[in-house]
Write a protein that holds these residues in place. Structure first.
Motif, PDB file in Angstrom:
ATOM      1  N   VAL A 139       1.289  -1.292  -0.109  1.00  0.00           N
ATOM      2  CA  VAL A 139       0.376  -0.240  -0.111  1.00  0.00           C
ATOM      3  C   VAL A 139       0.866   0.573   0.103  1.00  0.00           C
ATOM      4  O   VAL A 139       1.846   1.591   0.772  1.00  0.00           O
ATOM      5  CB  VAL A 139      -0.996   0.095   1.150  1.00  0.00           C
ATOM      6  CG1 VAL A 139      -1.404   1.294   1.084  1.00  0.00           C
ATOM      7  CG2 VAL A 139      -1.577  -1.463   1.506  1.00  0.00           C
ATOM      8  N   ILE A 140       0.489   2.422  -1.133  1.00  0.00           N
ATOM      9  CA  ILE A 140       0.992   3.388  -0.902  1.00  0.00           C
ATOM     10  C   ILE A 140       0.492   4.533  -0.274  1.00  0.00           C
ATOM     11  O   ILE A 140      -0.430   4.712  -1.536  1.00  0.00           O
ATOM     12  CB  ILE A 140       2.133   3.656  -2.499  1.00  0.00           C
ATOM     13  CG1 ILE A 140       2.635   2.164  -3.041  1.00  0.00           C
ATOM     14  CG2 ILE A 140       2.616   4.793  -2.453  1.00  0.00           C
ATOM     15  CD1 ILE A 140       3.536   2.498  -4.135  1.00  0.00           C
ATOM     16  N   GLU A 141       0.900   5.157   0.712  1.00  0.00           N
ATOM     17  CA  GLU A 141       0.149   6.548   0.738  1.00  0.00           C
ATOM     18  C   GLU A 141      -1.480   6.147   1.381  1.00  0.00           C
ATOM     19  O   GLU A 141      -2.274   6.769   0.507  1.00  0.00           O
ATOM     20  CB  GLU A 141       0.195   7.647   0.219  1.00  0.00           C
ATOM     21  CG  GLU A 141       1.895   8.205  -0.298  1.00  0.00           C
ATOM     22  CD  GLU A 141       1.660   9.336  -1.458  1.00  0.00           C
ATOM     23  OE1 GLU A 141       1.217   9.199  -2.043  1.00  0.00           O
ATOM     24  OE2 GLU A 141       3.017   9.426  -1.356  1.00  0.00           O
ATOM     25  N   GLU A 142      -1.437   5.213   2.140  1.00  0.00           N
ATOM     26  CA  GLU A 142      -2.696   5.276   2.409  1.00  0.00           C
ATOM     27  C   GLU A 142      -3.590   6.555   2.819  1.00  0.00           C
ATOM     28  O   GLU A 142      -4.849   6.129   2.803  1.00  0.00           O
ATOM     29  CB  GLU A 142      -2.993   3.582   3.704  1.00  0.00           C
ATOM     30  CG  GLU A 142      -4.722   3.244   3.533  1.00  0.00           C
ATOM     31  CD  GLU A 142      -3.958   2.578   4.994  1.00  0.00           C
ATOM     32  OE1 GLU A 142      -5.303   2.197   5.112  1.00  0.00           O
ATOM     33  OE2 GLU A 142      -3.139   1.546   5.979  1.00  0.00           O
ATOM     34  N   ASP A 143      -2.538   7.272   3.748  1.00  0.00           N
ATOM     35  CA  ASP A 143      -2.946   8.464   4.325  1.00  0.00           C
ATOM     36  C   ASP A 143      -3.367   9.472   3.058  1.00  0.00           C
ATOM     37  O   ASP A 143      -3.146   9.393   2.317  1.00  0.00           O
ATOM     38  CB  ASP A 143      -1.930   9.551   5.166  1.00  0.00           C
ATOM     39  CG  ASP A 143      -2.094  10.105   5.554  1.00  0.00           C
ATOM     40  OD1 ASP A 143      -3.211  10.638   5.314  1.00  0.00           O
ATOM     41  OD2 ASP A 143      -1.272  11.051   6.235  1.00  0.00           O
ATOM     42  N   PRO A 144      -5.068   9.914   3.244  1.00  0.00           N
ATOM     43  CA  PRO A 144      -5.170  10.594   2.070  1.00  0.00           C
ATOM     44  C   PRO A 144      -4.642  11.845   1.921  1.00  0.00           C
ATOM     45  O   PRO A 144      -4.805  12.731   1.191  1.00  0.00           O
ATOM     46  CB  PRO A 144      -6.483  10.941   2.491  1.00  0.00           C
ATOM     47  CG  PRO A 144      -7.265  10.382   4.286  1.00  0.00           C
ATOM     48  CD  PRO A 144      -6.256   9.726   4.379  1.00  0.00           C
TER      49      PRO A 144
END
Length: 108
Positions: free
Chosen positions: A67-72
């Motif tokens: 997962v790459i950049e789960e942070d919105p």
């Protein structure tokens, strides 16, 4: 026995360990290739700090995910990958760092 030999092997803990090792190796290479950003005050938006790997059991086999950049708030990895236009209209080429790592590893 309802399961065949292949199903039993793919569901074993040895295969799970192998998938964990390989997915962690790919994630480490992605982190190494990810572009550095001008993040002086926080790493919240940094691509390198927002790459995570995990595995999951899907049916009778183990599947690895990255997962790459789960942070919105940190949504710029794909802009770095494919390229973008800045507010003044200039085009910036993509770096294709994700594609390069996956091609070297023979993954899709």
């Amino acid at each position: 026995m309802n399961e065949g030999f292949e199903s039993q092997v793919l569901h074993s803990h040895g295969v799970k360990a192998l998938v964990e090792f390989k997915i962690a190796e790919i994630a480490a290479k992605l982190i190494k290739e990810a572009p550095r950003g001008p993040h002086r005050f926080t790493d919240r938006y940094s691509i390198k700090k927002n790459i995570e790997a995990f595995i999951d059991e899907v049916g009778d086999e183990w599947v690895g995910y990255i997962v790459i950049e789960e942070d919105p708030h940190a949504r710029h990895a794909m802009l770095q990958e494919r390229g973008y236009r800045d507010p003044s209209g200039r085009r910036h080429r993509g770096r294709f760092f994700i594609k390069k790592v996956l091609e070297r590893e023979g993954m899709e």
